[in-house]
Design an enzyme around this catalytic site. Structure first.
Site, short mmCIF file in Angstrom:
data_model
loop_
_atom_site.label_atom_id
_atom_site.label_comp_id
_atom_site.label_asym_id
_atom_site.label_seq_id
_atom_site.Cartn_x
_atom_site.Cartn_y
_atom_site.Cartn_z
N CYS A 48 3.73 9.10 9.14
CA CYS A 48 4.95 8.26 9.13
C CYS A 48 6.05 8.76 10.07
O CYS A 48 6.35 8.10 11.05
CB CYS A 48 5.48 8.17 7.71
SG CYS A 48 4.33 7.34 6.61
N1 LIG Z 1 0.14 7.84 4.09
C1 LIG Z 1 1.41 7.68 3.77
O1 LIG Z 1 2.05 8.60 3.24
C2 LIG Z 1 2.13 6.39 4.01
C3 LIG Z 1 3.37 6.17 3.39
C4 LIG Z 1 4.03 4.97 3.59
C5 LIG Z 1 3.48 4.02 4.45
N2 LIG Z 1 2.29 4.26 5.07
C6 LIG Z 1 1.75 3.21 5.94
O2 LIG Z 1 0.70 2.54 5.25
C7 LIG Z 1 -0.31 2.14 6.17
C8 LIG Z 1 -1.65 2.69 5.75
O3 LIG Z 1 -1.62 4.09 5.82
P1 LIG Z 1 -2.63 5.03 5.02
O4 LIG Z 1 -2.09 6.41 5.14
O5 LIG Z 1 -2.93 4.45 3.70
O6 LIG Z 1 -3.95 4.90 5.96
P2 LIG Z 1 -5.41 5.41 5.62
O7 LIG Z 1 -6.04 5.72 6.93
O8 LIG Z 1 -5.39 6.43 4.54
O9 LIG Z 1 -6.14 4.12 5.00
C9 LIG Z 1 -6.34 2.95 5.68
C10 LIG Z 1 -7.66 2.33 5.22
O10 LIG Z 1 -7.78 1.07 5.87
C11 LIG Z 1 -9.14 0.87 6.23
N3 LIG Z 1 -9.18 -0.14 7.27
C12 LIG Z 1 -8.95 -0.04 8.59
N4 LIG Z 1 -9.04 -1.25 9.20
C13 LIG Z 1 -9.35 -2.13 8.23
C14 LIG Z 1 -9.58 -3.54 8.23
N5 LIG Z 1 -9.47 -4.27 9.34
N6 LIG Z 1 -9.89 -4.13 7.06
C15 LIG Z 1 -9.99 -3.39 5.91
N7 LIG Z 1 -9.77 -2.06 5.86
C16 LIG Z 1 -9.45 -1.45 7.00
C17 LIG Z 1 -9.62 2.25 6.63
O11 LIG Z 1 -11.02 2.35 6.57
C18 LIG Z 1 -8.90 3.14 5.60
O12 LIG Z 1 -9.70 3.36 4.47
C19 LIG Z 1 0.16 2.61 7.54
O13 LIG Z 1 0.85 1.57 8.16
C20 LIG Z 1 1.12 3.72 7.21
O14 LIG Z 1 2.09 3.89 8.23
C21 LIG Z 1 1.58 5.42 4.85
#
Ligand SMILES: NC(=O)c1ccc[n+]([C@@H]2O[C@H](COP(=O)([O-])OP(=O)(O)OC[C@H]3O[C@@H](n4cnc5c(N)ncnc54)[C@H](O)[C@@H]3O)[C@@H](O)[C@H]2O)c1
Length: 433
Positions: free
Chosen positions: A276
Protein backbone atom coordinates in the site's frame (compact mmCIF):
# COMPACT_ATOMS: atom_id res chain seq x y z
CA UNK A 1 -43.19 -2.50 -14.21
CA UNK A 2 -39.80 -4.19 -13.79
CA UNK A 3 -38.66 -5.72 -10.53
CA UNK A 4 -37.53 -3.45 -7.75
CA UNK A 5 -34.03 -4.82 -7.35
CA UNK A 6 -33.10 -2.27 -4.72
CA UNK A 7 -35.81 -3.50 -2.38
CA UNK A 8 -35.16 -7.16 -3.19
CA UNK A 9 -31.44 -6.88 -2.45
CA UNK A 10 -31.98 -4.94 0.78
CA UNK A 11 -34.46 -7.60 1.92
CA UNK A 12 -32.01 -10.39 1.01
CA UNK A 13 -29.31 -8.60 3.01
CA UNK A 14 -31.56 -8.32 6.06
CA UNK A 15 -32.57 -11.98 5.83
CA UNK A 16 -28.95 -13.06 5.06
CA UNK A 17 -30.19 -14.90 1.98
CA UNK A 18 -27.96 -12.90 -0.40
CA UNK A 19 -25.06 -14.84 -1.91
CA UNK A 20 -21.82 -12.88 -1.49
CA UNK A 21 -19.16 -13.23 -4.18
CA UNK A 22 -15.54 -12.28 -3.48
CA UNK A 23 -13.24 -11.96 -6.50
CA UNK A 24 -9.58 -12.29 -5.43
CA UNK A 25 -9.13 -14.28 -2.21
CA UNK A 26 -5.95 -12.64 -0.91
CA UNK A 27 -4.99 -10.49 2.10
CA UNK A 28 -8.16 -8.43 1.51
CA UNK A 29 -10.61 -10.91 -0.02
CA UNK A 30 -10.22 -13.76 2.43
CA UNK A 31 -10.85 -11.71 5.62
CA UNK A 32 -13.87 -10.14 3.91
CA UNK A 33 -15.19 -13.60 2.97
CA UNK A 34 -14.74 -14.72 6.59
CA UNK A 35 -16.61 -11.68 7.99
CA UNK A 36 -19.47 -12.17 5.51
CA UNK A 37 -19.71 -15.85 6.48
CA UNK A 38 -19.58 -14.91 10.17
CA UNK A 39 -22.50 -12.52 9.58
CA UNK A 40 -24.57 -15.45 8.29
CA UNK A 41 -24.15 -15.11 4.53
CA UNK A 42 -23.18 -17.80 2.08
CA UNK A 43 -19.95 -16.82 0.30
CA UNK A 44 -18.63 -17.83 -3.11
CA UNK A 45 -14.97 -16.94 -3.63
CA UNK A 46 -13.58 -16.68 -7.14
CA UNK A 47 -9.85 -16.64 -7.81
CA UNK A 48 -7.75 -17.26 -10.92
CA UNK A 49 -5.16 -19.09 -8.83
CA UNK A 50 -5.87 -22.81 -8.68
CA UNK A 51 -3.66 -23.12 -5.58
CA UNK A 52 -5.68 -20.46 -3.70
CA UNK A 53 -9.00 -22.08 -4.69
CA UNK A 54 -7.86 -25.59 -3.72
CA UNK A 55 -6.49 -24.42 -0.37
CA UNK A 56 -9.59 -22.42 0.53
CA UNK A 57 -11.78 -25.43 -0.27
CA UNK A 58 -9.58 -27.55 1.98
CA UNK A 59 -9.91 -24.97 4.76
CA UNK A 60 -6.23 -24.03 4.52
CA UNK A 61 -5.64 -20.28 4.91
CA UNK A 62 -2.68 -18.47 3.35
CA UNK A 63 -3.57 -15.23 5.16
CA UNK A 64 -2.35 -14.80 8.74
CA UNK A 65 -5.40 -12.75 9.79
CA UNK A 66 -7.73 -15.65 8.97
CA UNK A 67 -6.53 -18.70 10.92
CA UNK A 68 -7.07 -22.04 9.12
CA UNK A 69 -9.29 -23.30 11.98
CA UNK A 70 -11.68 -20.40 11.39
CA UNK A 71 -11.71 -20.87 7.62
CA UNK A 72 -12.14 -24.65 7.94
CA UNK A 73 -15.16 -24.08 10.17
CA UNK A 74 -16.88 -22.01 7.46
CA UNK A 75 -15.86 -24.38 4.66
CA UNK A 76 -17.15 -27.49 6.41
CA UNK A 77 -20.42 -25.70 7.26
CA UNK A 78 -20.76 -24.91 3.53
CA UNK A 79 -20.60 -21.16 4.24
CA UNK A 80 -17.50 -20.49 2.11
CA UNK A 81 -16.79 -22.19 -1.22
CA UNK A 82 -14.13 -21.18 -3.72
CA UNK A 83 -14.09 -21.65 -7.47
CA UNK A 84 -12.16 -20.71 -10.57
CA UNK A 85 -15.15 -21.35 -12.80
CA UNK A 86 -15.87 -17.92 -14.23
CA UNK A 87 -19.42 -18.83 -15.29
CA UNK A 88 -20.41 -18.95 -11.60
CA UNK A 89 -19.90 -15.15 -11.35
CA UNK A 90 -23.52 -14.74 -12.39
CA UNK A 91 -24.67 -16.40 -9.14
CA UNK A 92 -23.77 -13.90 -6.36
CA UNK A 93 -26.03 -10.99 -5.43
CA UNK A 94 -23.00 -8.92 -4.35
CA UNK A 95 -19.62 -9.22 -6.05
CA UNK A 96 -16.74 -7.60 -4.15
CA UNK A 97 -13.57 -7.28 -6.22
CA UNK A 98 -10.27 -7.35 -4.33
CA UNK A 99 -7.62 -8.07 -6.96
CA UNK A 100 -4.09 -6.63 -6.97
CA UNK A 101 -3.36 -3.11 -8.19
CA UNK A 102 0.44 -3.05 -8.47
CA UNK A 103 2.67 -0.64 -10.36
CA UNK A 104 4.26 -1.43 -13.70
CA UNK A 105 8.05 -1.43 -14.16
CA UNK A 106 7.83 2.29 -15.04
CA UNK A 107 5.89 2.90 -11.79
CA UNK A 108 2.59 3.58 -13.56
CA UNK A 109 -0.65 1.97 -12.34
CA UNK A 110 -1.10 -1.60 -13.55
CA UNK A 111 -4.85 -1.81 -13.75
CA UNK A 112 -4.87 -5.05 -15.77
CA UNK A 113 -6.15 -7.22 -12.87
CA UNK A 114 -9.10 -4.89 -12.22
CA UNK A 115 -9.84 -4.84 -15.96
CA UNK A 116 -9.83 -8.61 -16.37
CA UNK A 117 -11.87 -9.15 -13.18
CA UNK A 118 -14.41 -6.54 -14.40
CA UNK A 119 -14.63 -8.16 -17.82
CA UNK A 120 -15.18 -11.56 -16.22
CA UNK A 121 -17.98 -10.15 -14.04
CA UNK A 122 -19.47 -8.26 -17.03
CA UNK A 123 -19.63 -11.45 -19.14
CA UNK A 124 -22.00 -12.99 -16.58
CA UNK A 125 -23.82 -9.90 -15.34
CA UNK A 126 -27.51 -10.40 -14.67
CA UNK A 127 -30.18 -8.01 -13.40
CA UNK A 128 -30.17 -7.68 -9.61
CA UNK A 129 -26.41 -7.86 -9.02
CA UNK A 130 -24.38 -5.37 -7.00
CA UNK A 131 -20.66 -4.81 -7.65
CA UNK A 132 -18.08 -3.21 -5.39
CA UNK A 133 -14.47 -2.50 -6.20
CA UNK A 134 -12.28 -2.74 -3.08
CA UNK A 135 -8.84 -2.57 -4.73
CA UNK A 136 -6.93 0.66 -4.17
CA UNK A 137 -6.87 2.63 -7.40
CA UNK A 138 -6.81 6.08 -9.02
CA UNK A 139 -9.91 8.29 -8.87
CA UNK A 140 -12.15 7.59 -11.83
CA UNK A 141 -11.53 3.82 -12.13
CA UNK A 142 -15.04 2.80 -11.02
CA UNK A 143 -16.90 5.25 -13.26
CA UNK A 144 -14.58 5.42 -16.28
CA UNK A 145 -13.40 1.84 -16.48
CA UNK A 146 -15.85 -0.46 -14.70
CA UNK A 147 -19.17 1.24 -15.46
CA UNK A 148 -18.85 1.19 -19.29
CA UNK A 149 -17.77 -2.47 -19.23
CA UNK A 150 -20.85 -3.40 -17.16
CA UNK A 151 -23.24 -1.18 -19.11
CA UNK A 152 -22.33 -2.96 -22.36
CA UNK A 153 -24.83 -5.56 -21.14
CA UNK A 154 -27.62 -3.05 -21.82
CA UNK A 155 -28.52 -3.08 -18.10
CA UNK A 156 -28.95 0.23 -16.26
CA UNK A 157 -26.88 1.20 -13.25
CA UNK A 158 -28.89 2.21 -10.18
CA UNK A 159 -31.93 0.13 -11.14
CA UNK A 160 -30.87 -3.12 -12.90
CA UNK A 161 -27.47 -3.40 -11.26
CA UNK A 162 -25.57 -1.46 -8.61
CA UNK A 163 -21.96 -0.29 -8.53
CA UNK A 164 -19.80 1.36 -5.87
CA UNK A 165 -16.23 1.82 -4.75
CA UNK A 166 -15.43 0.90 -1.17
CA UNK A 167 -11.76 0.90 -0.19
CA UNK A 168 -10.41 -1.93 1.90
CA UNK A 169 -8.53 -0.61 4.91
CA UNK A 170 -7.27 -3.88 6.33
CA UNK A 171 -4.06 -3.58 8.35
CA UNK A 172 -2.54 -7.06 8.35
CA UNK A 173 -1.42 -8.16 11.80
CA UNK A 174 -3.44 -5.47 13.61
CA UNK A 175 -5.11 -7.24 16.53
CA UNK A 176 -7.36 -4.34 17.48
CA UNK A 177 -8.79 -3.27 14.13
CA UNK A 178 -9.89 -5.83 11.60
CA UNK A 179 -12.38 -5.95 8.74
CA UNK A 180 -15.42 -5.98 11.06
CA UNK A 181 -14.60 -3.00 13.29
CA UNK A 182 -12.86 -0.77 10.75
CA UNK A 183 -15.41 1.76 9.43
CA UNK A 184 -16.13 1.24 5.73
CA UNK A 185 -16.39 4.12 3.26
CA UNK A 186 -18.82 3.51 0.40
CA UNK A 187 -19.38 5.68 -2.67
CA UNK A 188 -21.98 4.47 -5.18
CA UNK A 189 -22.49 5.65 -8.76
CA UNK A 190 -26.07 6.55 -7.75
CA UNK A 191 -27.66 6.99 -4.30
CA UNK A 192 -29.49 3.65 -4.83
CA UNK A 193 -26.12 1.95 -5.42
CA UNK A 194 -24.84 3.30 -2.09
CA UNK A 195 -28.02 2.21 -0.26
CA UNK A 196 -28.00 -1.33 -1.67
CA UNK A 197 -24.31 -1.92 -1.07
CA UNK A 198 -24.42 -0.47 2.46
CA UNK A 199 -27.28 -2.84 3.27
CA UNK A 200 -25.28 -5.82 1.99
CA UNK A 201 -22.19 -4.94 4.05
CA UNK A 202 -24.08 -3.84 7.17
CA UNK A 203 -24.39 -7.30 8.76
CA UNK A 204 -20.60 -7.82 8.54
CA UNK A 205 -19.19 -4.34 9.21
CA UNK A 206 -19.94 -2.30 12.33
CA UNK A 207 -19.75 1.23 10.89
CA UNK A 208 -20.56 2.41 7.40
CA UNK A 209 -19.50 5.81 6.02
CA UNK A 210 -21.42 6.75 2.88
CA UNK A 211 -19.87 9.36 0.56
CA UNK A 212 -21.45 11.04 -2.44
CA UNK A 213 -19.49 9.38 -5.27
CA UNK A 214 -17.03 6.61 -6.13
CA UNK A 215 -14.40 9.30 -6.79
CA UNK A 216 -14.73 10.57 -3.20
CA UNK A 217 -14.31 7.01 -1.91
CA UNK A 218 -11.33 6.36 -4.21
CA UNK A 219 -9.67 9.57 -3.04
CA UNK A 220 -10.38 8.83 0.62
CA UNK A 221 -8.17 5.74 0.41
CA UNK A 222 -5.46 7.64 -1.45
CA UNK A 223 -5.53 10.47 1.09
CA UNK A 224 -5.16 7.98 3.97
CA UNK A 225 -2.18 6.24 2.46
CA UNK A 226 -0.56 9.40 1.13
CA UNK A 227 -0.93 10.89 4.62
CA UNK A 228 1.03 7.97 6.01
CA UNK A 229 3.68 8.06 3.28
CA UNK A 230 4.20 11.81 3.74
CA UNK A 231 4.34 11.68 7.55
CA UNK A 232 6.70 8.71 7.52
CA UNK A 233 8.80 10.65 5.01
CA UNK A 234 8.80 13.70 7.29
CA UNK A 235 9.87 11.75 10.33
CA UNK A 236 12.52 9.88 8.34
CA UNK A 237 13.88 13.24 7.22
CA UNK A 238 13.85 14.29 10.87
CA UNK A 239 15.98 11.20 11.65
CA UNK A 240 18.54 12.38 9.10
CA UNK A 241 18.40 15.94 10.49
CA UNK A 242 18.89 14.70 14.07
CA UNK A 243 21.73 12.46 13.00
CA UNK A 244 23.54 15.42 11.48
CA UNK A 245 22.91 17.50 14.62
CA UNK A 246 23.90 14.70 17.01
CA UNK A 247 20.45 14.66 18.64
CA UNK A 248 18.47 11.51 19.47
CA UNK A 249 15.46 11.59 17.13
CA UNK A 250 13.43 9.17 19.28
CA UNK A 251 13.84 11.41 22.32
CA UNK A 252 12.58 14.36 20.26
CA UNK A 253 9.59 12.39 18.93
CA UNK A 254 8.63 11.09 22.38
CA UNK A 255 8.81 14.60 23.78
CA UNK A 256 6.75 16.04 20.90
CA UNK A 257 4.18 13.28 21.41
CA UNK A 258 3.42 14.58 24.91
CA UNK A 259 1.59 17.48 23.25
CA UNK A 260 -2.04 16.51 23.73
CA UNK A 261 -3.26 18.11 20.50
CA UNK A 262 -2.01 18.89 16.99
CA UNK A 263 0.69 16.22 16.85
CA UNK A 264 0.48 12.62 15.70
CA UNK A 265 3.33 10.26 16.43
CA UNK A 266 5.11 8.62 13.49
CA UNK A 267 8.43 6.85 13.89
CA UNK A 268 11.40 6.65 11.56
CA UNK A 269 12.65 3.36 10.17
CA UNK A 270 14.27 1.61 7.25
CA UNK A 271 11.78 2.98 4.69
CA UNK A 272 8.32 1.84 3.69
CA UNK A 273 7.12 -1.51 2.35
CA UNK A 274 4.06 -3.56 1.65
CA UNK A 275 1.42 -3.40 -0.99
CA UNK A 276 0.00 0.00 0.00
CA UNK A 277 2.16 2.86 1.30
CA UNK A 278 4.95 2.68 -1.30
CA UNK A 279 2.53 2.11 -4.19
CA UNK A 280 -0.82 3.80 -3.69
CA UNK A 281 0.34 7.44 -3.75
CA UNK A 282 1.75 6.76 -7.23
CA UNK A 283 -1.77 6.02 -8.44
CA UNK A 284 -2.75 9.55 -7.50
CA UNK A 285 0.48 11.09 -8.83
CA UNK A 286 -0.07 9.31 -12.17
CA UNK A 287 -3.66 10.54 -12.47
CA UNK A 288 -2.62 14.10 -11.65
CA UNK A 289 0.24 14.02 -14.18
CA UNK A 290 -2.41 13.35 -16.81
CA UNK A 291 -4.10 16.58 -15.62
CA UNK A 292 -0.82 18.49 -15.77
CA UNK A 293 -0.35 18.74 -12.02
CA UNK A 294 2.68 17.51 -10.11
CA UNK A 295 1.89 16.10 -6.63
CA UNK A 296 5.06 17.34 -4.92
CA UNK A 297 4.48 15.98 -1.41
CA UNK A 298 4.12 12.47 -2.84
CA UNK A 299 7.35 12.81 -4.80
CA UNK A 300 9.38 14.16 -1.89
CA UNK A 301 8.08 11.57 0.56
CA UNK A 302 8.86 8.78 -1.92
CA UNK A 303 12.37 10.13 -2.39
CA UNK A 304 13.13 10.39 1.34
CA UNK A 305 11.59 7.01 2.21
CA UNK A 306 13.41 5.18 -0.55
CA UNK A 307 16.76 6.66 0.59
CA UNK A 308 16.43 5.22 4.10
CA UNK A 309 18.00 1.80 3.36
CA UNK A 310 21.14 3.66 2.20
CA UNK A 311 21.10 5.81 5.33
CA UNK A 312 21.05 2.71 7.56
CA UNK A 313 23.58 0.80 5.49
CA UNK A 314 25.88 3.78 5.97
CA UNK A 315 25.37 3.35 9.73
CA UNK A 316 26.49 -0.29 9.38
CA UNK A 317 29.60 0.86 7.50
CA UNK A 318 30.39 3.25 10.38
CA UNK A 319 29.67 0.66 13.08
CA UNK A 320 32.08 -1.77 11.43
CA UNK A 321 34.63 1.00 10.96
CA UNK A 322 34.55 1.58 14.73
CA UNK A 323 35.76 -2.01 15.09
CA UNK A 324 38.45 -1.45 12.43
CA UNK A 325 36.55 -3.61 9.96
CA UNK A 326 35.40 -3.29 6.37
CA UNK A 327 31.99 -4.42 5.19
CA UNK A 328 33.69 -6.85 2.78
CA UNK A 329 33.84 -10.18 4.56
CA UNK A 330 32.08 -8.94 7.71
CA UNK A 331 29.31 -11.11 9.17
CA UNK A 332 26.11 -9.05 9.26
CA UNK A 333 22.95 -10.41 10.85
CA UNK A 334 19.72 -8.75 9.69
CA UNK A 335 16.85 -9.10 12.17
CA UNK A 336 13.42 -9.01 10.55
CA UNK A 337 12.88 -8.84 6.81
CA UNK A 338 9.06 -8.60 6.61
CA UNK A 339 7.93 -5.11 5.67
CA UNK A 340 6.47 -4.58 9.13
CA UNK A 341 6.32 -6.34 12.43
CA UNK A 342 4.44 -9.56 13.13
CA UNK A 343 3.46 -10.32 9.56
CA UNK A 344 4.85 -12.71 6.95
CA UNK A 345 4.80 -10.37 3.93
CA UNK A 346 8.02 -9.15 2.28
CA UNK A 347 6.46 -7.31 -0.66
CA UNK A 348 8.42 -4.07 -1.25
CA UNK A 349 10.14 -4.57 2.11
CA UNK A 350 13.01 -2.12 2.66
CA UNK A 351 14.94 -5.11 4.05
CA UNK A 352 15.37 -6.28 0.46
CA UNK A 353 17.33 -3.09 -0.30
CA UNK A 354 19.30 -3.31 2.94
CA UNK A 355 20.37 -6.91 2.17
CA UNK A 356 21.14 -6.09 -1.48
CA UNK A 357 23.24 -3.03 -0.57
CA UNK A 358 25.20 -4.90 2.12
CA UNK A 359 25.85 -7.85 -0.18
CA UNK A 360 26.90 -5.40 -2.89
CA UNK A 361 29.58 -4.12 -0.51
CA UNK A 362 30.80 -7.70 0.07
CA UNK A 363 29.09 -8.27 3.44
CA UNK A 364 28.32 -11.86 4.50
CA UNK A 365 24.63 -11.33 5.21
CA UNK A 366 22.45 -13.74 7.17
CA UNK A 367 19.00 -13.05 8.56
CA UNK A 368 16.52 -14.11 11.18
CA UNK A 369 12.76 -13.65 10.76
CA UNK A 370 10.30 -15.78 12.75
CA UNK A 371 7.71 -15.36 9.98
CA UNK A 372 9.82 -15.90 6.87
CA UNK A 373 11.77 -19.15 6.59
CA UNK A 374 13.13 -18.44 3.11
CA UNK A 375 13.92 -15.24 1.33
CA UNK A 376 14.19 -15.24 -2.48
CA UNK A 377 14.39 -11.80 -4.11
CA UNK A 378 16.40 -10.21 -6.90
CA UNK A 379 18.53 -13.36 -7.23
CA UNK A 380 19.26 -13.41 -3.47
CA UNK A 381 18.41 -16.73 -1.78
CA UNK A 382 18.76 -16.95 2.01
CA UNK A 383 17.22 -19.02 4.80
CA UNK A 384 16.36 -17.68 8.25
CA UNK A 385 18.96 -18.64 10.89
CA UNK A 386 17.89 -19.49 14.43
CA UNK A 387 18.26 -16.60 16.86
CA UNK A 388 20.36 -17.44 19.92
CA UNK A 389 23.09 -15.64 21.87
CA UNK A 390 25.84 -17.46 19.93
CA UNK A 391 24.48 -16.33 16.53
CA UNK A 392 24.19 -12.75 17.76
CA UNK A 393 27.72 -12.80 19.26
CA UNK A 394 29.20 -14.24 16.08
CA UNK A 395 27.98 -11.36 13.87
CA UNK A 396 30.27 -8.37 13.42
CA UNK A 397 27.16 -6.21 13.24
CA UNK A 398 23.47 -6.81 13.91
CA UNK A 399 20.93 -4.66 12.01
CA UNK A 400 17.35 -4.58 13.27
CA UNK A 401 15.20 -3.85 10.23
CA UNK A 402 11.80 -5.18 11.41
CA UNK A 403 10.90 -5.24 15.10
CA UNK A 404 8.89 -8.47 15.37
CA UNK A 405 7.43 -8.84 18.89
CA UNK A 406 8.72 -12.39 19.43
CA UNK A 407 12.41 -11.39 19.37
CA UNK A 408 14.30 -11.12 22.67
CA UNK A 409 15.70 -7.61 22.20
CA UNK A 410 17.29 -7.52 25.65
CA UNK A 411 19.41 -10.51 24.63
CA UNK A 412 20.24 -8.91 21.28
CA UNK A 413 21.26 -5.66 23.00
CA UNK A 414 23.41 -7.57 25.48
CA UNK A 415 25.15 -9.93 23.07
CA UNK A 416 25.61 -7.87 19.89
CA UNK A 417 29.14 -6.65 19.24
CA UNK A 418 27.69 -3.72 17.38
CA UNK A 419 24.11 -2.84 16.69
CA UNK A 420 22.26 -0.69 14.16
CA UNK A 421 18.67 -0.44 15.31
CA UNK A 422 16.48 1.16 12.63
CA UNK A 423 13.36 0.75 14.83
CA UNK A 424 14.73 1.68 18.25
CA UNK A 425 13.51 -1.76 19.33
CA UNK A 426 16.19 -2.49 21.92
CA UNK A 427 15.91 0.84 23.76
CA UNK A 428 12.09 0.88 23.57
CA UNK A 429 11.78 -2.60 25.07
CA UNK A 430 14.27 -1.69 27.81
CA UNK A 431 12.23 1.44 28.63
CA UNK A 432 9.01 -0.55 28.90
CA UNK A 433 10.44 -3.02 31.41
N1 LIG B 1 -2.76 -6.19 1.67
C1 LIG B 1 -3.19 -5.12 2.29
O1 LIG B 1 -2.81 -4.84 3.44
C2 LIG B 1 -4.18 -4.17 1.66
C3 LIG B 1 -4.83 -3.23 2.45
C4 LIG B 1 -5.77 -2.37 1.89
C5 LIG B 1 -5.99 -2.43 0.52
N2 LIG B 1 -5.33 -3.35 -0.26
C6 LIG B 1 -5.64 -3.37 -1.69
O2 LIG B 1 -6.47 -4.50 -1.95
C7 LIG B 1 -6.18 -5.04 -3.24
C8 LIG B 1 -5.84 -6.50 -3.12
O3 LIG B 1 -4.65 -6.66 -2.37
P1 LIG B 1 -4.25 -8.01 -1.64
O4 LIG B 1 -3.11 -7.66 -0.75
O5 LIG B 1 -5.45 -8.67 -1.10
O6 LIG B 1 -3.69 -8.86 -2.89
P2 LIG B 1 -3.33 -10.40 -2.91
O7 LIG B 1 -2.27 -10.56 -3.94
O8 LIG B 1 -3.12 -10.93 -1.53
O9 LIG B 1 -4.66 -11.11 -3.45
C9 LIG B 1 -5.21 -10.89 -4.68
C10 LIG B 1 -5.84 -12.18 -5.19
O10 LIG B 1 -6.49 -11.88 -6.42
C11 LIG B 1 -6.31 -12.97 -7.31
N3 LIG B 1 -6.55 -12.49 -8.66
C12 LIG B 1 -5.73 -11.82 -9.49
N4 LIG B 1 -6.36 -11.51 -10.65
C13 LIG B 1 -7.60 -12.02 -10.55
C14 LIG B 1 -8.73 -12.02 -11.43
N5 LIG B 1 -8.69 -11.42 -12.61
N6 LIG B 1 -9.84 -12.65 -11.01
C15 LIG B 1 -9.89 -13.26 -9.79
N7 LIG B 1 -8.86 -13.27 -8.92
C16 LIG B 1 -7.74 -12.65 -9.30
C17 LIG B 1 -4.92 -13.46 -7.01
O11 LIG B 1 -4.74 -14.80 -7.44
C18 LIG B 1 -4.85 -13.30 -5.48
O12 LIG B 1 -5.24 -14.48 -4.82
C19 LIG B 1 -5.05 -4.17 -3.81
O13 LIG B 1 -5.61 -3.17 -4.59
C20 LIG B 1 -4.43 -3.58 -2.58
O14 LIG B 1 -3.80 -2.34 -2.87
C21 LIG B 1 -4.44 -4.24 0.29
Amino acid sequence: MGRNWEQELIAKAEQRTALIGVVGMGYVGLPLAAEMAEAGFQVLGYDVSRRVVDNVNKGISHVLDVPSERLARFVSAGRITATNDETRLGEPDLVAIAVPTPLSKTRDPDISYVLSATEAVARHLRPGQAMVLESTTYPGTTRELMLPALEKSGLKVGSDFFLAFSPERVDPGNRRFQTRNTPKVIGGITPACTRVIMALYAPAIETMVPVSSPEAAELTKLLENTFRAVNIGLVNEMAIVCDKLGVDVWEVIDAAATKPFGFMKFTPGPGVGGHCIPLDPHYLAWKMRALNYRTRFIEVAGEVNSQMPEFWVDKVVHALNEQGKAVRGAGILVLGIAYKKDIDDIRESPAIDVVRLLQGLGGQVSYHDPFIAEFKEDGIVLSSVPLDPATVRKADCVVIVTDHSAVDYAMVGREARSLVDTRHAVADRAKRR
